[in-house]
Design an enzyme around this catalytic site. Sequence first.
Site, PDB file in Angstrom:
ATOM      1  N   LYS A  48       0.825  -1.216   0.000  1.00 20.50           N
ATOM      2  CA  LYS A  48       0.000   0.000   0.000  1.00 20.50           C
ATOM      3  C   LYS A  48       0.855   1.260   0.000  1.00 20.50           C
ATOM      4  O   LYS A  48       0.479   2.263  -0.607  1.00 20.50           O
ATOM      5  CB  LYS A  48      -0.941   0.015   1.206  1.00 20.50           C
ATOM      6  CG  LYS A  48      -2.072  -0.985   1.086  1.00 20.50           C
ATOM      7  CD  LYS A  48      -3.185  -0.689   2.065  1.00 20.50           C
ATOM      8  CE  LYS A  48      -4.364  -1.616   1.820  1.00 20.50           C
ATOM      9  NZ  LYS A  48      -5.485  -1.366   2.704  1.00 20.50           N
TER      10      LYS A  48
ATOM     11  N   LYS B 234      -4.580 -10.095  -7.299  1.00 19.88           N
ATOM     12  CA  LYS B 234      -5.766 -10.307  -6.470  1.00 19.88           C
ATOM     13  C   LYS B 234      -6.924  -9.425  -6.950  1.00 19.88           C
ATOM     14  O   LYS B 234      -6.692  -8.284  -7.347  1.00 19.88           O
ATOM     15  CB  LYS B 234      -5.376  -9.917  -5.035  1.00 19.88           C
ATOM     16  CG  LYS B 234      -6.312 -10.320  -3.960  1.00 19.88           C
ATOM     17  CD  LYS B 234      -5.878  -9.726  -2.629  1.00 19.88           C
ATOM     18  CE  LYS B 234      -6.384  -8.306  -2.470  1.00 19.88           C
ATOM     19  NZ  LYS B 234      -6.875  -7.921  -1.149  1.00 19.88           N
TER      20      LYS B 234
ATOM     21  N   LYS C 132     -10.558  -3.905  -4.575  1.00 19.26           N
ATOM     22  CA  LYS C 132     -11.321  -2.653  -4.714  1.00 19.26           C
ATOM     23  C   LYS C 132     -10.489  -1.592  -5.399  1.00 19.26           C
ATOM     24  O   LYS C 132     -11.016  -0.686  -6.034  1.00 19.26           O
ATOM     25  CB  LYS C 132     -11.652  -2.090  -3.331  1.00 19.26           C
ATOM     26  CG  LYS C 132     -12.604  -2.868  -2.517  1.00 19.26           C
ATOM     27  CD  LYS C 132     -12.690  -2.179  -1.150  1.00 19.26           C
ATOM     28  CE  LYS C 132     -13.243  -3.106  -0.112  1.00 19.26           C
ATOM     29  NZ  LYS C 132     -12.822  -2.755   1.239  1.00 19.26           N
TER      30      LYS C 132
HETATM   31  P1  ADP Z   1      -9.630  -5.068  -0.789  1.00 20.96           P
HETATM   32  O1  ADP Z   1      -8.362  -5.881  -0.699  1.00 20.96           O
HETATM   33  O2  ADP Z   1     -10.403  -5.309  -2.027  1.00 20.96           O
HETATM   34  O3  ADP Z   1      -9.421  -3.616  -0.466  1.00 20.96           O
HETATM   35  P2  ADP Z   1     -10.406  -5.511   1.948  1.00 20.96           P
HETATM   36  O4  ADP Z   1      -8.968  -5.335   2.270  1.00 20.96           O
HETATM   37  O5  ADP Z   1     -11.351  -4.529   2.524  1.00 20.96           O
HETATM   38  O6  ADP Z   1     -10.566  -5.609   0.371  1.00 20.96           O
HETATM   39  O7  ADP Z   1     -10.863  -6.961   2.381  1.00 20.96           O
HETATM   40  C1  ADP Z   1     -12.003  -7.304   3.124  1.00 20.96           C
HETATM   41  C2  ADP Z   1     -12.051  -8.816   3.301  1.00 20.96           C
HETATM   42  O8  ADP Z   1     -12.142  -9.452   2.023  1.00 20.96           O
HETATM   43  C3  ADP Z   1     -10.790  -9.419   3.953  1.00 20.96           C
HETATM   44  O9  ADP Z   1     -11.155 -10.516   4.776  1.00 20.96           O
HETATM   45  C4  ADP Z   1      -9.971  -9.867   2.790  1.00 20.96           C
HETATM   46  O10 ADP Z   1      -9.083 -10.917   3.134  1.00 20.96           O
HETATM   47  C5  ADP Z   1     -11.049 -10.365   1.846  1.00 20.96           C
HETATM   48  N1  ADP Z   1     -10.611 -10.268   0.445  1.00 20.96           N
HETATM   49  C6  ADP Z   1     -10.242  -9.134  -0.215  1.00 20.96           C
HETATM   50  N2  ADP Z   1      -9.901  -9.414  -1.495  1.00 20.96           N
HETATM   51  C7  ADP Z   1     -10.074 -10.753  -1.648  1.00 20.96           C
HETATM   52  C8  ADP Z   1      -9.901 -11.649  -2.759  1.00 20.96           C
HETATM   53  N3  ADP Z   1      -9.511 -11.211  -3.934  1.00 20.96           N
HETATM   54  N4  ADP Z   1     -10.169 -12.962  -2.555  1.00 20.96           N
HETATM   55  C9  ADP Z   1     -10.590 -13.409  -1.355  1.00 20.96           C
HETATM   56  N5  ADP Z   1     -10.770 -12.623  -0.275  1.00 20.96           N
HETATM   57  C10 ADP Z   1     -10.522 -11.310  -0.408  1.00 20.96           C
END
Ligand code: ADP
Length: 344
Positions: A122, A206, A209
């Site tokens: 990040k 991955k 968002k």
């Molecule tokens: P992002 O990485 O999209 O910003 P967050 O960090 O808010 O999302 O993640 C919220 C939850 O969703 C966490 O438990 C995270 O491990 C899970 N998560 C985020 N992206 C993925 C993904 N691509 N596959 C599976 N789980 C995910």
Amino acid sequence: MTEQAPAPFTGEKRVLSGVQPTGDLHLGNYLGALVKFQRLQHEIPTFIFVADYHAITEWQDPAKLKAQVREIAAAYLATGLDPKVATIFAQSAVPEHAELAWVLNCVARLGWLDRMTQFKDKAGKHKERASVGLYTYPVLQAADILVYKATHVPVGEDQRQHLELTRDIAQKFNHDFDRPGFFPLPEALTQGPGARIMSLRDGTAKMSKSDPSDYARINLTDDPDAIAQKVRKARTDAEPLPETMEGLEGRAEAKNLVTIYAALAGQTEAQVLAEFAGHGFGAFKPKLADLAVSVMGPIGAEMRRLLADPAEIDRILTAGAERARALAQPTMREVKSIVGFWAG
Ligand code: ADP
Ligand code: TRP
């Protein structure tokens, strides 16, 4: 001399997790996290919050933050969390998270935080310009979990390192203050095919968002047409599907679509291949699109319905915060007394 194993935690089982209100939730969040919250709530007392303290580690428009919190709460409800069963709240409504985080900041070691890969990702190349909050973010996450003495934390695979850090912090606190078993050593629940969903445009990244391409992810609020179109446009290859998962080695995008199908259908990847082996993506994608629309379509519709009545969401968050605080306050009182604070 043999070292004695630390005393085990003997308290009750408790589930805790949270998601940051920093953008649209997507299929990865749903399969990696939300779908598990809804299942666990009937087995173990479950606490699910919206991580707004965490969100401000990167700039958030104050005029939008509250609406973003409501949106995550709506996603929790639309994916089946029942406010009569689970406790749903906003992190900033329970200041004990921040209070415990300070104490844990003094327990965690710089060297431990230096190893956190999410901070490196990040902060990017200019880490001296990242907020101090972004650096200590995983300690706040440990406080979120430990202030409820939570034992089980459903998250996607990317959060595993933060959970390991939480265990290290809990163990060091228990050891330094000679309170064996005071904090549990919580377990990350990352099982299931949805633990790491990849981008629809690049099978090695991955689904996130923060991906600039909206075609990389399926959002919870996408309507059926958008869902079907994103599946149709997902990157694949020209080969037919093989009979076993080994046959998908080196075909990251193809593998990801099989994983998504399995997770959405509640099947194993082997079962999906047993059905589709020998078929190309021309046949597989329409089936996947139908499945994705049938699972995700109603979630988006329900979110839109809930968001039309923000007062009801606010009532749920207020009641949840009260329940959460009733559990966090006694832990914080104990911590203050253990540390030897004047007010403890
Ligand atoms: P992002 O990485 O999209 O910003 P967050 O960090 O808010 O999302 O993640 C919220 C939850 O969703 C966490 O438990 C995270 O491990 C899970 N998560 C985020 N992206 C993925 C993904 N691509 N596959 C599976 N789980 C995910
Ligand atoms: N860091 C998590 C994420 O990016 C969100 C989070 C904050 C969390 N505090 C938590 C998850 C406590 C589980 C438990 O997804």
